[in-house]
Design a protein around this motif. Structure first.
Motif, mmCIF file in Angstrom:
data_model
loop_
_atom_site.group_PDB
_atom_site.id
_atom_site.type_symbol
_atom_site.label_atom_id
_atom_site.label_comp_id
_atom_site.label_asym_id
_atom_site.label_seq_id
_atom_site.Cartn_x
_atom_site.Cartn_y
_atom_site.Cartn_z
ATOM 1 N N GLU A 153 43.036 8.732 -16.052
ATOM 2 C CA GLU A 153 42.851 8.874 -17.495
ATOM 3 C C GLU A 153 41.489 9.499 -17.809
ATOM 4 O OE1 GLU A 153 43.404 4.886 -18.853
ATOM 5 O OE2 GLU A 153 45.455 4.789 -18.065
ATOM 6 N N THR A 187 49.502 1.109 -17.306
ATOM 7 C CA THR A 187 48.963 2.447 -17.576
ATOM 8 C C THR A 187 49.767 3.142 -18.672
ATOM 9 O OG1 THR A 187 50.305 3.278 -15.730
ATOM 10 C CG2 THR A 187 47.997 2.779 -15.263
ATOM 11 N N MET A 191 47.082 4.186 -21.648
ATOM 12 C CA MET A 191 46.937 5.641 -21.833
ATOM 13 C C MET A 191 47.910 6.333 -20.886
ATOM 14 S SD MET A 191 45.661 8.136 -23.481
ATOM 15 C CE MET A 191 44.442 7.226 -24.425
ATOM 16 N N SER A 193 49.733 8.687 -18.688
ATOM 17 C CA SER A 193 49.409 9.987 -18.079
ATOM 18 C C SER A 193 50.634 10.670 -17.493
ATOM 19 C CB SER A 193 48.342 9.817 -16.998
ATOM 20 O OG SER A 193 48.748 8.871 -16.039
#
Length: 283
Positions: A153, A187, A191, A193
């Motif tokens: 991130e 995750t 954020m 990804s």
């Protein structure tokens, strides 16, 4: 790889997990979850793949390993001790005043540590620099880096990825530990990804996705890394955070705390049972 060779590596991985529990229990803090889940790749790198010598930890032509997710230091220390860089007994000094085994890897105090890490995103940048330096020097060494899926991130990771692709660092192999958990939760919720593979391919990486606990897949992926002569490689490892200790598996609470005495006893009982099963299988 033969079954006997895989069993030997599995024993090393089990010892590495024991070392993680010993260290974090003694320190009463640390990061066991993300250390336990990289035991297989660490055992393969240190006992099969990497050109390293515990008697000459600074040999100029050695392969390099950068633990970019530096909070997983208990795993790296346990692997280095298992390989003979320093006594296994020293793992119990983790994070104690006066110990050379700090909470994050320190290249100036720990034999076998190639880069001081801890601030997420910076280790992969250092690894890319090492790989470029080796290319310029005409050295045939390989540089390996382990990054976390929470770590990516950080924008600095993607700057490093862009750098690695731009300079064609085919001697750089990034292991991306995708366990789907970080300190504040998953995750995906903190954020997201994803899709990681597509993004890395867009950054001109040779991308391989594996089960990070499967030795055959680890070996095949590293062979594919060596076969690539133009691009850097990223091996996306799907792993189980806290692997090997039942109450730590896939539990975000075990990102950053040490087991108490009762939890230590349970964890070590499970790991000793796992090791005994491997011994029985090896007969």
């Amino acid at each position: 790889m033969t079954n006997a060779e895989k069993l030997t590596l599995a024993k090393h991985a089990c010892h590495i997990r024991m070392g993680v529990i010993e260290g974090t229990h003694s320190a009463k803090c640390g990061h066991p979850g993300g250390s336990l889940d990289i035991a297989e790749v660490l055992s393969y790198l240190y006992f099969v793949e990497m050109n390293v010598d515990p008697k000459a930890p600074k040999a100029p032509d050695r392969d390099r390993l950068v633990l970019s997710k530096g909070h997983a230091a208990p795993g790296l220390y346990a692997a280095l001790a298992e390989r003979g860089f320093f006594p296994v007994e020293d793992l119990k000094t983790l994070r104690k005043i006066g110990s050379y085994l700090q909470g994050h890897p320190n290249m100036n105090s720990v034999p076998g540590v190639d880069m001081s890490t801890g601030s997420l995103g910076q280790g992969i940048s250092a690894a890319a620099g090492m790989a470029l330096g080796a290319k310029h020097a005409g050295k045939g060494l390989s540089v390996y880096a382990i990054v976390g899926d929470g770590e990516v991130e950080e924008g600095e990771c993607w700057e490093a990825f862009m750098f690695a692709a731009h300079y064609g660092l085919s001697n750089l192999c990034v292991f991306l530990d995708r366990n789907h958990l970080q300190i504040d939760g998953t995750t995906e919720t903190v954020m997201n990804s994803a899709p990681l593979e597509e993004k890395l391919k867009a950054f001109n990486f040779n991308v391989i996705t594996i089960n990070g606990h499967d030795y055959d897949q680890i070996e095949a992926a590293i062979k594919a890394f060596h076969a690539e002569t133009e691009k850097p490689t990223c091996i996306v490892m799907d792993t189980l955070k806290g692997k090997g200790v039942s109450f730590m598996e896939n539990a975000v609470d075990w990102h950053g705390k040490g087991p108490n005495d009762e939890e230590y006893e349970i964890a070590m009982k499970e790991l000793n049972a796992a090791y005994a099963a491997l011994e029985e299988e090896d007969k």
